[in-house]
Design an enzyme around this catalytic site. Structure first.
Site, PDB file in Angstrom:
ATOM      1  N   ASP A  13       0.259   8.044  17.293  1.00 38.21           N
ATOM      2  CA  ASP A  13       0.938   6.758  17.105  1.00 38.21           C
ATOM      3  C   ASP A  13       0.367   5.664  17.987  1.00 38.21           C
ATOM      4  O   ASP A  13       1.078   4.775  18.461  1.00 38.21           O
ATOM      5  CB  ASP A  13       2.461   6.916  17.348  1.00 38.21           C
ATOM      6  CG  ASP A  13       3.031   8.030  16.491  1.00 38.21           C
ATOM      7  OD1 ASP A  13       2.603   8.151  15.337  1.00 38.21           O
ATOM      8  OD2 ASP A  13       3.869   8.791  16.994  1.00 38.21           O
ATOM      9  N   LYS A  16      -3.801   4.039  14.968  1.00 33.15           N
ATOM     10  CA  LYS A  16      -5.041   4.417  14.270  1.00 33.15           C
ATOM     11  C   LYS A  16      -5.105   3.789  12.877  1.00 33.15           C
ATOM     12  O   LYS A  16      -6.157   3.333  12.446  1.00 33.15           O
ATOM     13  CB  LYS A  16      -5.124   5.956  14.133  1.00 33.15           C
ATOM     14  CG  LYS A  16      -5.175   6.684  15.472  1.00 33.15           C
ATOM     15  CD  LYS A  16      -5.165   8.185  15.284  1.00 33.15           C
ATOM     16  CE  LYS A  16      -3.864   8.742  14.784  1.00 33.15           C
ATOM     17  NZ  LYS A  16      -2.720   8.646  15.710  1.00 33.15           N
ATOM     18  N   GLY A  40       1.881   9.693  10.427  1.00 29.52           N
ATOM     19  CA  GLY A  40       2.553   8.507   9.908  1.00 29.52           C
ATOM     20  C   GLY A  40       1.836   7.292  10.435  1.00 29.52           C
ATOM     21  O   GLY A  40       1.779   7.086  11.643  1.00 29.52           O
ATOM     22  N   HIS A  41       1.211   6.547   9.545  1.00 28.83           N
ATOM     23  CA  HIS A  41       0.467   5.356   9.954  1.00 28.83           C
ATOM     24  C   HIS A  41       1.133   4.135   9.329  1.00 28.83           C
ATOM     25  O   HIS A  41       1.267   4.070   8.114  1.00 28.83           O
ATOM     26  CB  HIS A  41      -0.980   5.422   9.470  1.00 28.83           C
ATOM     27  CG  HIS A  41      -1.688   6.694   9.835  1.00 28.83           C
ATOM     28  ND1 HIS A  41      -1.858   7.091  11.138  1.00 28.83           N
ATOM     29  CD2 HIS A  41      -2.259   7.642   9.076  1.00 28.83           C
ATOM     30  CE1 HIS A  41      -2.516   8.236  11.157  1.00 28.83           C
ATOM     31  NE2 HIS A  41      -2.764   8.601   9.915  1.00 28.83           N
ATOM     32  N   GLN A 223      -2.895  12.613  14.134  1.00 28.87           N
ATOM     33  CA  GLN A 223      -2.507  13.082  15.472  1.00 28.87           C
ATOM     34  C   GLN A 223      -3.479  12.564  16.542  1.00 28.87           C
ATOM     35  O   GLN A 223      -4.038  11.507  16.350  1.00 28.87           O
ATOM     36  CB  GLN A 223      -2.372  14.610  15.524  1.00 28.87           C
ATOM     37  CG  GLN A 223      -1.252  15.160  14.642  1.00 28.87           C
ATOM     38  CD  GLN A 223      -1.625  15.196  13.178  1.00 28.87           C
ATOM     39  OE1 GLN A 223      -2.616  15.775  12.800  1.00 28.87           O
ATOM     40  NE2 GLN A 223      -0.825  14.573  12.342  1.00 28.87           N
TER      41      GLN A 223
HETATM   42  P1  GDP Z   1      -0.902   5.757  14.053  1.00 31.44           P
HETATM   43  O1  GDP Z   1      -0.149   6.987  13.694  1.00 31.44           O
HETATM   44  O2  GDP Z   1      -1.855   5.970  15.182  1.00 31.44           O
HETATM   45  O3  GDP Z   1      -1.565   5.112  12.863  1.00 31.44           O
HETATM   46  O4  GDP Z   1       0.177   4.715  14.617  1.00 31.44           O
HETATM   47  P2  GDP Z   1       1.630   4.362  14.006  1.00 31.44           P
HETATM   48  O5  GDP Z   1       1.439   3.531  12.777  1.00 31.44           O
HETATM   49  O6  GDP Z   1       2.458   5.596  13.888  1.00 31.44           O
HETATM   50  O7  GDP Z   1       2.263   3.533  15.195  1.00 31.44           O
HETATM   51  C1  GDP Z   1       1.671   2.376  15.662  1.00 31.44           C
HETATM   52  C2  GDP Z   1       2.638   1.185  15.455  1.00 31.44           C
HETATM   53  O8  GDP Z   1       2.212   0.106  16.225  1.00 31.44           O
HETATM   54  C3  GDP Z   1       2.694   0.681  14.030  1.00 31.44           C
HETATM   55  O9  GDP Z   1       4.013   0.278  13.761  1.00 31.44           O
HETATM   56  C4  GDP Z   1       1.743  -0.517  14.027  1.00 31.44           C
HETATM   57  O10 GDP Z   1       2.097  -1.509  13.074  1.00 31.44           O
HETATM   58  C5  GDP Z   1       1.938  -1.024  15.415  1.00 31.44           C
HETATM   59  N1  GDP Z   1       0.760  -1.649  16.036  1.00 31.44           N
HETATM   60  C6  GDP Z   1      -0.539  -1.248  15.979  1.00 31.44           C
HETATM   61  N2  GDP Z   1      -1.313  -2.029  16.778  1.00 31.44           N
HETATM   62  C7  GDP Z   1      -0.458  -2.918  17.370  1.00 31.44           C
HETATM   63  C8  GDP Z   1      -0.622  -3.955  18.337  1.00 31.44           C
HETATM   64  O11 GDP Z   1      -1.712  -4.228  18.834  1.00 31.44           O
HETATM   65  N3  GDP Z   1       0.513  -4.648  18.701  1.00 31.44           N
HETATM   66  C9  GDP Z   1       1.748  -4.378  18.183  1.00 31.44           C
HETATM   67  N4  GDP Z   1       2.792  -5.087  18.606  1.00 31.44           N
HETATM   68  N5  GDP Z   1       1.933  -3.402  17.282  1.00 31.44           N
HETATM   69  C10 GDP Z   1       0.854  -2.683  16.884  1.00 31.44           C
HETATM   70  P1  IMO Z   2       0.024  10.372  13.821  1.00 29.58           P
HETATM   71  O1  IMO Z   2      -1.164  10.670  12.957  1.00 29.58           O
HETATM   72  C1  IMO Z   2       2.899  11.823  16.799  1.00 29.58           C
HETATM   73  C2  IMO Z   2       3.728  16.131  16.778  1.00 29.58           C
HETATM   74  C3  IMO Z   2       5.111  16.582  16.381  1.00 29.58           C
HETATM   75  C4  IMO Z   2       5.232  17.831  17.234  1.00 29.58           C
HETATM   76  C5  IMO Z   2       3.827  18.421  17.175  1.00 29.58           C
HETATM   77  C6  IMO Z   2       3.647  19.517  16.147  1.00 29.58           C
HETATM   78  O2  IMO Z   2       1.036   9.460  13.202  1.00 29.58           O
HETATM   79  O3  IMO Z   2      -0.386   9.966  15.198  1.00 29.58           O
HETATM   80  P2  IMO Z   2       3.480  19.500  13.483  1.00 29.58           P
HETATM   81  O4  IMO Z   2       4.476  19.066  12.442  1.00 29.58           O
HETATM   82  O5  IMO Z   2       2.173  18.787  13.422  1.00 29.58           O
HETATM   83  O6  IMO Z   2       3.310  21.000  13.529  1.00 29.58           O
HETATM   84  O7  IMO Z   2       4.185  19.104  14.895  1.00 29.58           O
HETATM   85  O8  IMO Z   2       2.964  17.330  16.871  1.00 29.58           O
HETATM   86  N1  IMO Z   2       3.051  15.265  15.784  1.00 29.58           N
HETATM   87  C7  IMO Z   2       2.861  13.950  15.936  1.00 29.58           C
HETATM   88  N2  IMO Z   2       3.283  13.120  16.922  1.00 29.58           N
HETATM   89  N3  IMO Z   2       2.124  11.357  15.788  1.00 29.58           N
HETATM   90  C8  IMO Z   2       1.671  12.192  14.815  1.00 29.58           C
HETATM   91  O9  IMO Z   2       0.795  11.813  13.888  1.00 29.58           O
HETATM   92  C9  IMO Z   2       2.073  13.541  14.836  1.00 29.58           C
HETATM   93  N4  IMO Z   2       1.840  14.619  14.046  1.00 29.58           N
HETATM   94  C10 IMO Z   2       2.427  15.662  14.640  1.00 29.58           C
HETATM   95  O10 IMO Z   2       6.098  15.612  16.714  1.00 29.58           O
HETATM   96  O11 IMO Z   2       5.480  17.488  18.585  1.00 29.58           O
HETATM   97 MG    MG Z   3       1.840   7.657  13.583  1.00 33.39          MG
END
Ligand code: GDP
Ligand code: IMO
Ligand code: MG
Length: 430
Positions: A13, A16, A40-41, A223
Site C-alpha cells: 500500500d 504502487k 488492492g491498488h 504486496q
Molecule cells: P498500492 O497497493 O501500493 O497500489 O497502494 P494502495 O492503492 O493500496 O494505497 C495507496 C493509497 O495512497 C491510494 O489510496 C492512493 O490513491 C494514495 N496515494 C498514492 N500516492 C499518493 C500521494 O503521493 N499522496 C497522497 N495523498 N495519496 C497518495
Molecule cells: P498491495 O498490493 C498490504 C497482507 C495481509 C496479511 C498477509 C498475508 O495492495 O500492497 P495473504 O492474503 O496475502 O495470504 O495475506 O499479507 N497483504 C497485504 N498487505 N497490501 C497488500 O497488497 C497485501 N496483500 C497481502 O494483510 O498480513
Molecule cells: Mg494496496
C-alpha cells in the site's frame, strides 16, 4: 528500451498502482507477476477512483497491454467481475493477456484460507482470506490447477479429484467442515472457459518478443518487500515473491533483460495484518496519519496499522531489490506538522543496528532510534517541481535519499495522477 520492475519497499500500500499509472503513457506492457486479488491498488484519474485487485494497474492506460503472468494466482470469478466493472465504466479490457501457466484459486482454497486463520486464533497471519496461501501451497506441492488445465476437461477432473483426496480429509476431520464435491468444483471452473479463452497466451514468449522489438515493459509487484515469503517478516508474509527477483520467475523475463528497479516508499509506514512493526504508532499521530492518508485496506477495508518512516527498511529494500530509483509517496500527508520523526537505526538489547537484525526475534524487540526533522506549514499538493517544495520538504527528501542507497526520482504530493514531482526519468532515455 527498458524493462522496469516496480516493487513495494515496505509492507504494501505504498502507492504502487498510482506509480504504474503515472508511467502508463510511456509503457507498452504492464505485467503482474505475483500474488492475486489480495492486492488492492487505488488509482485516481480526473477525480475518478478505480480500485484494482487482480488486474494490473496498467489496464487503465489505453495503449498498454496488461499481462497476468505465470506467477499470479487467479480467482476467475474476481477476474470477470473486475473486467465487467471496468467495461461498465468505459475502460477497454480486451488487450488483457493471461498466462496459461498461472494457477487458479479453487473455491476449496478460499475456504481453507478462512478456516485455517480461524483455527490459528491468536497466532493468525491476518490474511486477506482470498485463498492465496493455500493456492501457492498447492503449486509447490504439485497439486495445483493451472489456467491451461481448464481447457482439457478430463485432466481438470483428474487434478481436482486428486487435490480433494487430501483436502477433504483436512476440511472434514480437522476443521469439521463438509467435504467438497469434485464435480461441483470442475463445473464451476468450466463455466469460465469460453470467456477466458481469448485472453490466454504464452505470455513469456509474447514478452520476450515484445522486448526484442524495443517495447517498454513494466513488471508491477503486488504486496511488498517485507511481505515477501523469503525476504519478509516470515511467517507474517504473503505466500509469493514480491521482491524484484520474483519478477523474473513470475513472468519468464530473465534477469539479464531487466534494466531498472523502482521501489515505492511511502513517507510513513503502514501494515495490514499481524506481525512485527518497530515504528508502529499507538498514539494520536498514528490516528492522525491514518485519517489524513485514508489508510484503510483497499481489499478488506481493515484500518491499516501506522508507523513513522523506517529507513532501516528503506535500505533493506534497496539492497534486496537492487533498487535504482525510489518513488517517495504521500509526502503531502505531513503538511502542517511541526516536526517529523524518522527512524534511522534500531537498538536491540543495548546494541545499535543499522541493518535489519539477523534474527526476527531481535526485529520484534527493536526500539527505533529517531532523528527528528522540521515539518512545513504549507499545502504541497500543488507543487510540480522539486524547487516548488518548501525548504523543509526538500530537506526531508534529501535526508531520506542520503540514507537509502538510491536516488528518489518521483515524489508523490497527492492521490491524483497529476499530483507528482518527477526529479529524474526512471525510464532512462526511453
Ligand atoms: P498500492 O497497493 O501500493 O497500489 O497502494 P494502495 O492503492 O493500496 O494505497 C495507496 C493509497 O495512497 C491510494 O489510496 C492512493 O490513491 C494514495 N496515494 C498514492 N500516492 C499518493 C500521494 O503521493 N499522496 C497522497 N495523498 N495519496 C497518495
Ligand atoms: P498491495 O498490493 C498490504 C497482507 C495481509 C496479511 C498477509 C498475508 O495492495 O500492497 P495473504 O492474503 O496475502 O495470504 O495475506 O499479507 N497483504 C497485504 N498487505 N497490501 C497488500 O497488497 C497485501 N496483500 C497481502 O494483510 O498480513
Ligand atoms: Mg494496496
Amino acid at each position: 528500451m527498458p524493462v522496469i520492475v516496480l516493487v513495494g519497499a515496505q509492507w504494501g500500500d505504498e502507492g504502487k498502482g498510482k506509480a504504474t499509472d503515472l508511467l502508463g503513457d510511456r509503457l507498452d506492457y504492464v505485467v503482474k507477476f505475483n500474488g492475486g486479488n489480495n492486492a488492492g491498488h487505488t488509482v485516481v484519474i480526473d477525480g475518478e477512483k478505480y480500485a484494482l485487485h487482480l488486474l494490473p494497474s496498467g489496464i487503465l492506460s489505453p495503449n498498454v497491454v496488461p499481462v497476468i503472468g505465470n506467477g499470479v494466482v487467479v480467482d476467475l470469478n474476481v477476474l470477470f467481475q473486475e473486467i465487467d466493472g471496468l467495461e461498465a465504466r468505459g475502460i477497454d479490457t480486451s488487450r488483457l493477456r493471461v498466462s496459461s501457466n498461472a494457477h487458479v484459486i479453487a473455491s476449496y482454497n478460499r475456504s481453507l484460507d478462512k478456516v485455517s486463520e480461524r483455527y490459528l486464533g491468536a497466532r493468525r497471519i491476518g490474511t486477506t482470506g482470498r485463498g492465496i496461501g493455500p493456492t501457492y501451497a498447492d503449486k509447490m506441492n504439485r497439486v495445483g490447477i493451472r489456467v491451461q488445465d481448464l481447457f482439457d476437461e478430463s485432466i481438470l477432473r483428474q487434478k481436482v479429484t486428486a487435490a480433494l483426496l487430501f483436502k477433504n480429509q483436512v476440511l472434514s476431520k480437522i476443521y469439521n467442515r463438509s467435504a467438497v464435491k469434485a464435480e461441483e468444483v470442475v463445473q464451476e471452473l468450466l463455466s469460465y472457459v469460453d470467456r477466458l479463452r481469448p485472453y490466454v497466451a504464452d505470455t513469456a514468449l509474447e514478452l520476450s518478443q515484445a522486448i526484442d522489438n524495443g517495447k517498454v515493459v513494466l513488471c508491477e509487484a503486488g504486496q511488498a518487500t517485507l511481505l515477501d515469503v523469503d525476504h519478509g517478516t516470515y511467517p507474517f508474509v504473503t505466500s509469493s515473491n514480491a521482491t524484484s527477483g520474483g519478477a523474473c520467475t513470475g513472468s519468464g523475463i530473465p534477469p539479464t533483460r531487466i534494466d531498472r528497479v523502482v521501489a515505492v516508499l511511502k513517507a510513513f509506514t503502514s501494515r495490514v495484518g499481524e506481525g512485527p512493526f518497530p515504528t508502529e504508532l499507538h498514539d494520536k499521530w498514528g490516528d492522525y496519519l491514518r485519517e489524513v492518508g485514508h489508510e484503510y485496506g483497499t481489499t478488506t477495508g481493515r484500518p491499516r496499522r501506522i508507523g513513522w518512516l523506517d529507513l532501516v527498511i528503506g535500505r533493506y529494500a534497496q539492497r534486496i531489490n537492487g533498487v535504482t530509483d525510489f518513488a517517495l509517496t504521500k509526502l503531502d500527508n505531513y503538511d502542517g506538522m511541526d516536526e517529523i520523526p524518522v527512524c534511522v537505526a534500531y537498538e536491540v538489547n543495548g546494541v545499535r543496528h543499522d541493518e535489519m537484525p539477523i534474527n526476527q526475534t531481535d526485529f520484534h524487540h527493536a526500539t527505533p532510534i529517531f532523528e527528528t526533522l522540521p515539518g512545513w506549514k504549507q499545502d504541497i499538493s500543488g507543487c510540480r517541481k522539486f524547487a516548488d517544495l518548501p525548504r523543509e520538504a526538500q530537506d526531508f527528501v534529501e535526508f531520506v535519499e542520503a540514507r537509502i542507497g538510491a536516488r528518489i526520482s518521483i515524489v508523490g504530493v497527492g492521490p491524483g495522477r497529476e499530483a507528482v514531482i518527477e526529479r529524474h526519468s526512471v525510464l532512462g532515455d526511453a
